[in-house]
Design an enzyme around this catalytic site. Structure first.
Site, mmCIF file in Angstrom:
data_model
loop_
_atom_site.group_PDB
_atom_site.id
_atom_site.type_symbol
_atom_site.label_atom_id
_atom_site.label_comp_id
_atom_site.label_asym_id
_atom_site.label_seq_id
_atom_site.Cartn_x
_atom_site.Cartn_y
_atom_site.Cartn_z
ATOM 1 N N TYR A 10 0.858 -34.979 17.483
ATOM 2 C CA TYR A 10 1.671 -34.281 16.487
ATOM 3 C C TYR A 10 3.146 -34.355 16.857
ATOM 4 O O TYR A 10 3.856 -33.360 16.913
ATOM 5 C CB TYR A 10 1.213 -32.833 16.341
ATOM 6 C CG TYR A 10 1.597 -32.217 15.008
ATOM 7 C CD1 TYR A 10 0.971 -32.618 13.837
ATOM 8 C CD2 TYR A 10 2.588 -31.244 14.924
ATOM 9 C CE1 TYR A 10 1.324 -32.065 12.614
ATOM 10 C CE2 TYR A 10 2.947 -30.675 13.711
ATOM 11 C CZ TYR A 10 2.311 -31.093 12.558
ATOM 12 O OH TYR A 10 2.661 -30.544 11.337
ATOM 13 N N GLY A 11 3.586 -35.578 17.139
ATOM 14 C CA GLY A 11 5.009 -35.813 17.320
ATOM 15 C C GLY A 11 5.640 -36.124 15.981
ATOM 16 O O GLY A 11 5.173 -35.664 14.933
ATOM 17 N N SER B 258 3.186 -28.821 20.638
ATOM 18 C CA SER B 258 2.720 -29.552 19.460
ATOM 19 C C SER B 258 1.551 -28.839 18.801
ATOM 20 O O SER B 258 1.446 -28.795 17.567
ATOM 21 C CB SER B 258 2.319 -30.978 19.849
ATOM 22 O OG SER B 258 3.439 -31.720 20.278
ATOM 23 N N HIS C 8 0.233 -48.946 15.465
ATOM 24 C CA HIS C 8 0.740 -50.110 16.202
ATOM 25 C C HIS C 8 -0.460 -50.768 16.864
ATOM 26 O O HIS C 8 -1.354 -50.087 17.363
ATOM 27 C CB HIS C 8 1.773 -49.669 17.233
ATOM 28 C CG HIS C 8 2.357 -50.779 18.056
ATOM 29 N ND1 HIS C 8 2.673 -52.017 17.533
ATOM 30 C CD2 HIS C 8 2.684 -50.847 19.377
ATOM 31 C CE1 HIS C 8 3.180 -52.778 18.485
ATOM 32 N NE2 HIS C 8 3.191 -52.088 19.612
ATOM 33 N N SER D 241 36.784 -57.534 7.362
ATOM 34 C CA SER D 241 37.990 -58.323 7.094
ATOM 35 C C SER D 241 37.688 -59.814 7.197
ATOM 36 O O SER D 241 36.730 -60.232 7.853
ATOM 37 C CB SER D 241 39.094 -57.958 8.093
ATOM 38 O OG SER D 241 38.772 -58.446 9.386
#
Length: 342
Positions: free
Chosen positions: A25-26, A52, A107, A251
């Site tokens: 629970y981050g 958490s 992931h 620029s």
């Protein structure tokens, strides 16, 4: 060409009657749990006792130990740091993975590099928002979303793709678009981006520029402004409008310098080094080194980290940032290239 899915492409009611456990629970866990809950999905949270755990309760969730949450859930989303996942999986999740469940990641590291070997009778997929948790949450509340990736590793039920897309829709990803990939592609490109460009490459470039100026006798404060502080302006332009949009906004002198000097700095030798970094990711060399480093309590990691924190650019930066009330000071760690801490 990558396949992209939106809300209208995704089957309705795929998650009806199913319970989703958010493990951790981050930042990401907080966003996933709240977004899914507000999408009408049955969500519970599995997390260790501590801040958490308390925060998840205050946010209105049913909160359990990791094992208890995994036992109850049909879909188990693991949102823990990569280096913690294998230990938690073996101790608290593995035995609760009965046939027909879904094991999900944001992931692919641990599955791709075989640190976690799921049983053969469960679906395995990933859903990875391409943004930090606070952005996943904020855009959802605004009626929008953050683009996400999904990939199927194991499809036992024949419904893993539908489940993955429904999950992505539940967190708001399909409002922006959900891109199809593989565990291999997601893992290897994510690691390469972190190492060669976003973190490793960029910090090395900034330090080299700072050192080049200070070693030539320029004041370190000016070197800091030119090589680090002003980076945000350029990155924000690239983030919003791409390389061409950034060049349009700077620029003509800066743009000409970009054209003639950029390739002198990042030349063919640098690209060859990038290819070697990619090779080390692809063949597992990096993963093996990182796994072993964690197994022996990170002696190199800690030594390098301590040394980097004492670099002159850090000391100068701390002093200059005191002059900038518009810059948030502190230790907030909102990682944009990985899932949040538990």
């Amino acid at each position: 060409m990558v396949k992209v899915y939106y809300n209208g492409d995704i089957k309705e009611n795929v998650l009806a009657g199913k319970k989703v456990a958010i493990i951790g629970y981050g930042s990401q866990g907080h966003a996933h749990a709240l977004n899914l809950k507000e999408s009408g999905i049955d969500v519970i949270v599995g997390v260790r006792q501590g801040k958490s755990f308390t925060q998840a309760q205050e946010d209105g969730h049913q909160v359990f130990s990791v094992r208890e949450a995994a036992a109850q859930a049909d879909i188990i989303m693991v949102l823990l740091p990569d280096e913690q996942q294998q230990k938690v999986y073996e101790a608290e999740i593995k035995d609760e993975l009965t046939a027909g469940k879904s094991l999900v990641f944001a992931h692919g590291f641990n599955v791709h590099f075989h640190q976690i070997v799921p049983p053969a009778d469960v679906d395995v997929f990933l859903v990875a928002p391409k943004g930090p948790g606070h952005l996943v949450r904020r855009t959802y509340e605004q009626g929008a979303g953050v683009p996400a990736l999904f990939a199927i590793y194991q499809d036992v039920s024949g419904e893993a793709k539908d489940t993955a897309l429904a999950y992505a829709k539940g967190i708001g990803g399909a409002r922006a678009g959900v891109l199809e990939t593989t565990f291999k592609e997601e893992t290897e490109t994510d690691l390469f981006g972190e190492q060669a460009v976003l973190c490793g490459g960029l910090t090395a470039l900034v330090k080299a520029g700072f050192e080049t100026l200070t070693e030539a006798g320029y004041q370190p404060e000016l070197a800091y402004f030119e090589c680090l502080h002003e980076l945000k302006l350029i990155v924000d332009l690239m983030y919003e409008e791409g390389l061409a949009g950034m060049r349009y906004s700077i620029s003509d002198t800066a743009q000409w310098g970009d054209f003639v000097s950029g390739p002198r700095v990042v030349d063919a030798k640098v690209k060859e080094s990038m290819k070697q970094v990619l090779t080390d990711i692809q063949n597992g060399t990096f993963a093996k080194e990182w796994i072993v480093e964690n197994q022996v309590n990170r002696p190199r990691f800690n030594a390098i980290n301590a040394s980097e924190n004492e670099h002159q650019i850090e000391k100068v930066g701390r002093q200059l940032r005191e002059m900038m009330p518009f810059v948030k000071q502190g230790k907030k760690k909102e990682a944009v290239v990985s899932v949040a801490q538990n």
